[in-house]
Design a protein around this motif. Structure first.
Motif, PDB file in Angstrom:
ATOM      1  N   PRO A  52       0.816  -1.225   0.000  1.00 17.35           N
ATOM      2  CA  PRO A  52       0.000   0.000   0.000  1.00 17.35           C
ATOM      3  C   PRO A  52       0.851   1.277   0.000  1.00 17.35           C
ATOM      4  CG  PRO A  52      -0.900  -1.578   1.559  1.00 17.35           C
ATOM      5  CD  PRO A  52       0.428  -2.126   1.089  1.00 17.35           C
ATOM      6  N   LEU A  53       1.928   1.282   0.787  1.00 15.53           N
ATOM      7  CA  LEU A  53       2.808   2.451   0.804  1.00 15.53           C
ATOM      8  C   LEU A  53       3.493   2.620  -0.550  1.00 15.53           C
ATOM      9  CD1 LEU A  53       4.118   4.791   2.326  1.00 15.53           C
ATOM     10  CD2 LEU A  53       5.844   3.179   3.156  1.00 15.53           C
ATOM     11  N   LEU A  54       3.936   1.512  -1.138  1.00 19.19           N
ATOM     12  CA  LEU A  54       4.571   1.567  -2.451  1.00 19.19           C
ATOM     13  C   LEU A  54       3.604   2.117  -3.493  1.00 19.19           C
ATOM     14  CD1 LEU A  54       6.950   1.017  -4.332  1.00 19.19           C
ATOM     15  CD2 LEU A  54       6.152  -1.354  -4.508  1.00 19.19           C
ATOM     16  N   HIS A  55       2.348   1.684  -3.452  1.00 19.08           N
ATOM     17  CA  HIS A  55       1.352   2.188  -4.400  1.00 19.08           C
ATOM     18  C   HIS A  55       1.188   3.703  -4.278  1.00 19.08           C
ATOM     19  CE1 HIS A  55      -0.441  -1.074  -6.669  1.00 19.08           C
ATOM     20  NE2 HIS A  55      -0.347  -1.848  -5.597  1.00 19.08           N
ATOM     21  N   LEU A  56       1.175   4.215  -3.062  1.00 22.29           N
ATOM     22  CA  LEU A  56       1.051   5.668  -2.870  1.00 22.29           C
ATOM     23  C   LEU A  56       2.223   6.401  -3.517  1.00 22.29           C
ATOM     24  CD1 LEU A  56      -0.148   5.871   0.837  1.00 22.29           C
ATOM     25  CD2 LEU A  56      -1.479   6.409  -1.213  1.00 22.29           C
ATOM     26  N   HIS A  57       3.425   5.888  -3.299  1.00 20.64           N
ATOM     27  CA  HIS A  57       4.612   6.533  -3.868  1.00 20.64           C
ATOM     28  C   HIS A  57       4.654   6.394  -5.387  1.00 20.64           C
ATOM     29  CE1 HIS A  57       6.322   7.744  -0.111  1.00 20.64           C
ATOM     30  NE2 HIS A  57       6.383   6.508   0.351  1.00 20.64           N
ATOM     31  N   LEU A  58       4.282   5.226  -5.887  1.00 21.51           N
ATOM     32  CA  LEU A  58       4.267   5.034  -7.342  1.00 21.51           C
ATOM     33  C   LEU A  58       3.242   5.946  -8.011  1.00 21.51           C
ATOM     34  CD1 LEU A  58       4.646   1.162  -7.489  1.00 21.51           C
ATOM     35  CD2 LEU A  58       6.255   2.830  -8.445  1.00 21.51           C
ATOM     36  N   ALA A  59       2.109   6.170  -7.363  1.00 18.92           N
ATOM     37  CA  ALA A  59       1.091   7.072  -7.926  1.00 18.92           C
ATOM     38  C   ALA A  59       1.643   8.495  -8.050  1.00 18.92           C
ATOM     39  CB  ALA A  59      -0.168   7.059  -7.062  1.00 18.92           C
ATOM     40  N   LYS A  60       2.367   8.937  -7.045  1.00 17.33           N
ATOM     41  CA  LYS A  60       2.967  10.279  -7.078  1.00 17.33           C
ATOM     42  C   LYS A  60       4.007  10.363  -8.203  1.00 17.33           C
ATOM     43  CE  LYS A  60       4.017  14.234  -4.757  1.00 17.33           C
ATOM     44  NZ  LYS A  60       3.163  15.238  -4.212  1.00 17.33           N
ATOM     45  N   LEU A  61       4.833   9.338  -8.330  1.00 22.02           N
ATOM     46  CA  LEU A  61       5.849   9.315  -9.387  1.00 22.02           C
ATOM     47  C   LEU A  61       5.209   9.245 -10.771  1.00 22.02           C
ATOM     48  CD1 LEU A  61       8.383   6.866  -7.712  1.00 22.02           C
ATOM     49  CD2 LEU A  61       8.802   9.294  -8.221  1.00 22.02           C
ATOM     50  N   GLU A  62       4.133   8.470 -10.883  1.00 16.49           N
ATOM     51  CA  GLU A  62       3.459   8.347 -12.177  1.00 16.49           C
ATOM     52  C   GLU A  62       2.764   9.649 -12.551  1.00 16.49           C
ATOM     53  OE1 GLU A  62       1.158   4.886 -14.588  1.00 16.49           O
ATOM     54  OE2 GLU A  62       0.621   5.099 -12.476  1.00 16.49           O
ATOM     55  N   ASP A  63       2.143  10.309 -11.579  1.00 17.12           N
ATOM     56  CA  ASP A  63       1.493  11.592 -11.837  1.00 17.12           C
ATOM     57  C   ASP A  63       2.494  12.642 -12.316  1.00 17.12           C
ATOM     58  OD1 ASP A  63      -0.834  13.377 -11.783  1.00 17.12           O
ATOM     59  OD2 ASP A  63       0.220  14.365 -10.130  1.00 17.12           O
ATOM     60  N   ALA A  64       3.720  12.563 -11.820  1.00 17.85           N
ATOM     61  CA  ALA A  64       4.771  13.499 -12.229  1.00 17.85           C
ATOM     62  C   ALA A  64       5.407  13.102 -13.562  1.00 17.85           C
ATOM     63  CB  ALA A  64       5.843  13.591 -11.145  1.00 17.85           C
ATOM     64  N   GLY A  65       5.020  11.944 -14.098  1.00 14.70           N
ATOM     65  CA  GLY A  65       5.557  11.504 -15.377  1.00 14.70           C
ATOM     66  C   GLY A  65       6.915  10.821 -15.290  1.00 14.70           C
ATOM     67  N   LEU A  66       7.326  10.458 -14.083  1.00 18.03           N
ATOM     68  CA  LEU A  66       8.648   9.852 -13.904  1.00 18.03           C
ATOM     69  C   LEU A  66       8.640   8.342 -14.113  1.00 18.03           C
ATOM     70  CD1 LEU A  66       9.766  11.926 -10.800  1.00 18.03           C
ATOM     71  CD2 LEU A  66      10.436  12.248 -13.181  1.00 18.03           C
ATOM     72  N   VAL A  67       7.512   7.703 -13.863  1.00 16.74           N
ATOM     73  CA  VAL A  67       7.373   6.271 -14.114  1.00 16.74           C
ATOM     74  C   VAL A  67       6.063   6.037 -14.857  1.00 16.74           C
ATOM     75  CG1 VAL A  67       8.685   5.625 -12.040  1.00 16.74           C
ATOM     76  CG2 VAL A  67       6.191   5.701 -11.934  1.00 16.74           C
ATOM     77  N   ARG A  68       5.949   4.872 -15.466  1.00 10.41           N
ATOM     78  CA  ARG A  68       4.701   4.478 -16.121  1.00 10.41           C
ATOM     79  C   ARG A  68       4.387   3.046 -15.710  1.00 10.41           C
ATOM     80  NH1 ARG A  68       8.179   5.218 -20.625  1.00 10.41           N
ATOM     81  NH2 ARG A  68       9.071   3.253 -21.309  1.00 10.41           N
ATOM     82  N   SER A  69       3.099   2.697 -15.794  1.00 10.75           N
ATOM     83  CA  SER A  69       2.674   1.361 -15.390  1.00 10.75           C
ATOM     84  C   SER A  69       1.961   0.672 -16.534  1.00 10.75           C
ATOM     85  CB  SER A  69       1.753   1.436 -14.175  1.00 10.75           C
ATOM     86  OG  SER A  69       0.545   2.081 -14.511  1.00 10.75           O
ATOM     87  N   GLN A  70       1.945  -0.659 -16.426  1.00  7.62           N
ATOM     88  CA  GLN A  70       1.226  -1.472 -17.394  1.00  7.62           C
ATOM     89  C   GLN A  70       0.715  -2.704 -16.674  1.00  7.62           C
ATOM     90  OE1 GLN A  70       3.336  -2.347 -20.981  1.00  7.62           O
ATOM     91  NE2 GLN A  70       1.753  -3.717 -21.738  1.00  7.62           N
ATOM     92  N   LEU A  71      -0.580  -2.924 -16.758  1.00 10.95           N
ATOM     93  CA  LEU A  71      -1.203  -4.078 -16.124  1.00 10.95           C
ATOM     94  C   LEU A  71      -1.125  -5.263 -17.079  1.00 10.95           C
ATOM     95  CD1 LEU A  71      -2.671  -4.743 -13.486  1.00 10.95           C
ATOM     96  CD2 LEU A  71      -4.805  -4.231 -14.651  1.00 10.95           C
ATOM     97  N   GLU A  72      -0.620  -6.393 -16.585  1.00  9.45           N
ATOM     98  CA  GLU A  72      -0.482  -7.598 -17.398  1.00  9.45           C
ATOM     99  C   GLU A  72      -0.985  -8.795 -16.612  1.00  9.45           C
ATOM    100  OE1 GLU A  72       3.535  -8.105 -18.778  1.00  9.45           O
ATOM    101  OE2 GLU A  72       3.690  -6.027 -19.440  1.00  9.45           O
ATOM    102  N   LEU A  73      -1.410  -9.826 -17.337  1.00  7.60           N
ATOM    103  CA  LEU A  73      -1.834 -11.069 -16.703  1.00  7.60           C
ATOM    104  C   LEU A  73      -0.685 -12.064 -16.732  1.00  7.60           C
ATOM    105  CD1 LEU A  73      -5.455 -11.575 -18.084  1.00  7.60           C
ATOM    106  CD2 LEU A  73      -4.765 -10.816 -15.816  1.00  7.60           C
ATOM    107  N   SER A  74      -0.450 -12.723 -15.591  1.00 11.21           N
ATOM    108  CA  SER A  74       0.577 -13.757 -15.531  1.00 11.21           C
ATOM    109  C   SER A  74       0.011 -15.048 -16.130  1.00 11.21           C
ATOM    110  CB  SER A  74       1.021 -13.984 -14.086  1.00 11.21           C
ATOM    111  OG  SER A  74      -0.034 -14.558 -13.346  1.00 11.21           O
ATOM    112  N   ALA A  75       0.856 -16.052 -16.283  1.00  8.76           N
ATOM    113  CA  ALA A  75       0.441 -17.337 -16.853  1.00  8.76           C
ATOM    114  C   ALA A  75      -0.661 -17.993 -16.022  1.00  8.76           C
ATOM    115  CB  ALA A  75       1.646 -18.260 -16.957  1.00  8.76           C
ATOM    116  N   ASP A  76      -0.647 -17.737 -14.698  1.00  6.86           N
ATOM    117  CA  ASP A  76      -1.675 -18.339 -13.842  1.00  6.86           C
ATOM    118  C   ASP A  76      -2.903 -17.449 -13.667  1.00  6.86           C
ATOM    119  OD1 ASP A  76      -0.529 -16.433 -12.216  1.00  6.86           O
ATOM    120  OD2 ASP A  76      -0.099 -17.786 -10.558  1.00  6.86           O
ATOM    121  N   GLY A  77      -2.991 -16.375 -14.455  1.00  7.75           N
ATOM    122  CA  GLY A  77      -4.178 -15.521 -14.453  1.00  7.75           C
ATOM    123  C   GLY A  77      -4.174 -14.385 -13.448  1.00  7.75           C
ATOM    124  N   LYS A  78      -3.084 -14.186 -12.742  1.00  7.89           N
ATOM    125  CA  LYS A  78      -3.012 -13.076 -11.779  1.00  7.89           C
ATOM    126  C   LYS A  78      -2.673 -11.784 -12.507  1.00  7.89           C
ATOM    127  CE  LYS A  78      -1.472 -15.810  -7.854  1.00  7.89           C
ATOM    128  NZ  LYS A  78      -0.390 -16.047  -6.895  1.00  7.89           N
TER     129      LYS A  78
END
Length: 109
Positions: A52-78
């Motif tokens: 949860p803490l990491l998500h908060l920090h990643l959101a701030k970094l992503e909002d500033a354009g410093l990182v980007r995210s991509q949602l992917e499915l693993s082989a087991d469907g996660k």
């Protein structure tokens, strides 16, 4: 309907500096820069912080354009949310700061 406007150079600089004004976020950028893209659970383990803490920090970094995210499915469907660093370069000198200040969308009086 909300229209997202493009940030001015000054607004982007402020967002970047605010996002980097935290030791956890500096460590996140460093880990992603050194190791490449990574998913949240693995990154949290490597950095020794909660997801949860990491998500908060990643959101701030992503909002500033410093990182980007991509949602992917693993082989087991996660669902795995991968993050990586966006290439960026910041020059901080008096001329760059003056130019950024002149372009702020909400300048102080």
């Amino acid at each position: 309907m909300t229209v997202k406007t493009k940030r001015s150079d000054g607004d982007r600089l402020l967002a970047m500096l605010a996002a980097l004004d935290n030791p956890h976020r500096l460590r996140i950028v460093a880990a992603l820069a050194a190791g490449g893209r990574n998913y949240v659970s693995q990154l949290a383990r490597e950095l020794g912080i909660s997801r949860p803490l990491l998500h908060l920090h990643l959101a701030k970094l992503e909002d500033a354009g410093l990182v980007r995210s991509q949602l992917e499915l693993s082989a087991d469907g996660k669902a795995l949310n991968f993050f990586e660093v966006n290439p960026f370069h910041v020059t901080l000198d008096p001329a760059a700061i003056a130019a950024a200040a002149a372009s702020l969308t909400n300048p102080e009086p």
